[in-house]
Design a protein around this motif. Sequence first.
Motif, PDB file in Angstrom:
ATOM      1  N   GLU A   1       8.122   3.772  13.114  1.00  0.00           N
ATOM      2  CA  GLU A   1       8.757   3.580  11.791  1.00  0.00           C
ATOM      3  C   GLU A   1       8.864   4.916  11.067  1.00  0.00           C
ATOM      4  O   GLU A   1       9.872   5.199  10.395  1.00  0.00           O
TER       5      GLU A   1
ATOM      6  N   ILE B   1      13.264  -1.586   6.422  1.00  0.00           N
ATOM      7  CA  ILE B   1      12.670  -1.431   7.760  1.00  0.00           C
ATOM      8  C   ILE B   1      11.803  -2.646   8.033  1.00  0.00           C
ATOM      9  O   ILE B   1      11.105  -3.150   7.142  1.00  0.00           O
TER      10      ILE B   1
ATOM     11  N   GLY C   1       8.252  -2.043   2.492  1.00  0.00           N
ATOM     12  CA  GLY C   1       7.191  -3.015   2.311  1.00  0.00           C
ATOM     13  C   GLY C   1       7.449  -3.892   1.096  1.00  0.00           C
ATOM     14  O   GLY C   1       6.517  -4.396   0.463  1.00  0.00           O
TER      15      GLY C   1
ATOM     16  N   THR D   1       0.812  -1.227   0.000  1.00  0.00           N
ATOM     17  CA  THR D   1       0.000   0.000   0.000  1.00  0.00           C
ATOM     18  C   THR D   1       0.840   1.269   0.000  1.00  0.00           C
ATOM     19  O   THR D   1       0.301   2.360  -0.216  1.00  0.00           O
ATOM     20  N   GLY D   2       2.119   1.149   0.282  1.00  0.00           N
ATOM     21  CA  GLY D   2       2.989   2.318   0.167  1.00  0.00           C
ATOM     22  C   GLY D   2       2.901   3.299   1.324  1.00  0.00           C
ATOM     23  O   GLY D   2       3.173   4.493   1.140  1.00  0.00           O
ATOM     24  N   THR D   3       2.555   2.824   2.508  1.00  0.00           N
ATOM     25  CA  THR D   3       2.473   3.747   3.654  1.00  0.00           C
ATOM     26  C   THR D   3       3.848   4.326   3.983  1.00  0.00           C
ATOM     27  O   THR D   3       3.966   5.514   4.297  1.00  0.00           O
TER      28      THR D   3
HETATM   29  C1  GRF Z   1       6.181  -0.980   6.760  1.00  0.00           C
HETATM   30  O1  GRF Z   1       5.347  -0.706   7.815  1.00  0.00           O
HETATM   31  C2  GRF Z   1       7.313  -1.874   7.163  1.00  0.00           C
HETATM   32  O2  GRF Z   1       7.184  -2.296   8.457  1.00  0.00           O
HETATM   33  C3  GRF Z   1       7.213  -3.061   6.289  1.00  0.00           C
HETATM   34  O3  GRF Z   1       6.234  -2.770   5.316  1.00  0.00           O
HETATM   35  C4  GRF Z   1       5.428  -1.742   5.770  1.00  0.00           C
HETATM   36  C5  GRF Z   1       4.967  -0.863   4.644  1.00  0.00           C
HETATM   37  O4  GRF Z   1       4.153  -1.589   3.822  1.00  0.00           O
HETATM   38  N1  GRF Z   1       8.485  -3.378   5.753  1.00  0.00           N
HETATM   39  P1  GRF Z   1       3.190  -0.885   2.795  1.00  0.00           P
HETATM   40  O5  GRF Z   1       4.042  -0.085   1.867  1.00  0.00           O
HETATM   41  O6  GRF Z   1       2.254  -0.001   3.529  1.00  0.00           O
HETATM   42  O7  GRF Z   1       2.526  -2.005   2.101  1.00  0.00           O
END
Ligand code: GRF
Length: 226
Positions: free
Chosen positions: A192, A121, A103, A31-33
């Motif tokens: 994070e 991370i 992610g 999702t790219g958070t």
């Molecule tokens: C981050 O929170 C990290 O912990 C892990 O992936 C998460 C981000 O994933 N490596 P997304 O980009 O929101 O799918």
Amino acid sequence: MGSKTNDRIPGFQTPTRMADPTRLVVLISGTGTTLHNLIQCIARGELPARIVGVIASRSGIGGIARAEEAGIPVAIVPPGQKLSEQIFATVERFQGELVVLAGWLHLLTIPEPWLGRVVNIHPSLLPAFGGRGMYGLRVHQAVLHYGAKVSGCTVHFADNQYDSGPIILQAVVPVEDDDTPESLAARVFAQECEIYPRAIRLWCENRLRIEGRRVRILPANPSAQG
Ligand code: GRF
């Protein structure tokens, strides 16, 4: 266990950046958070870096829309044979200096010149609750199931195994009695958002020295501060 990592990878480099701002390539599978957080940090002037490209492991994932909204070019490199070669060829096409896993779910074989130039991370205090299959809510479910009283997150240099390279920064959060995987994930994610940009900034400032498994953080150079 992990103490042998650098014996297996003799070429681990102490990183140095060349461009100013540092040219980041961000790899995503979801999702790219984390990508979104980095875009915001850069926009606020908190990170002396520019995201010059995003590599997604498949089309249609949320992170692609976030990149496109920010005007960042996106390449899609699906897992398959020669994944690592394709990834690093794409990074070089973007003229990236530092690869930021955000992610990203696929194991990479990192070419020797890129060791020390790929960071990740992970949402736990490594080496606990890491490794193959440990991602997303599964990590927090495992922490709660085990009954750990603290959790957190880890920024580390990537090597050729899951979640195993030299650690740059960690942050700790409490595990509350009434936590669900989702509530714990939210508490960890807030940390994070602090430590990933901080670690990337240290890399951009050439302040990280890899010594075996340990990463020494050099003091800020007062003359380099604006
Ligand atoms: C981050 O929170 C990290 O912990 C892990 O992936 C998460 C981000 O994933 N490596 P997304 O980009 O929101 O799918």
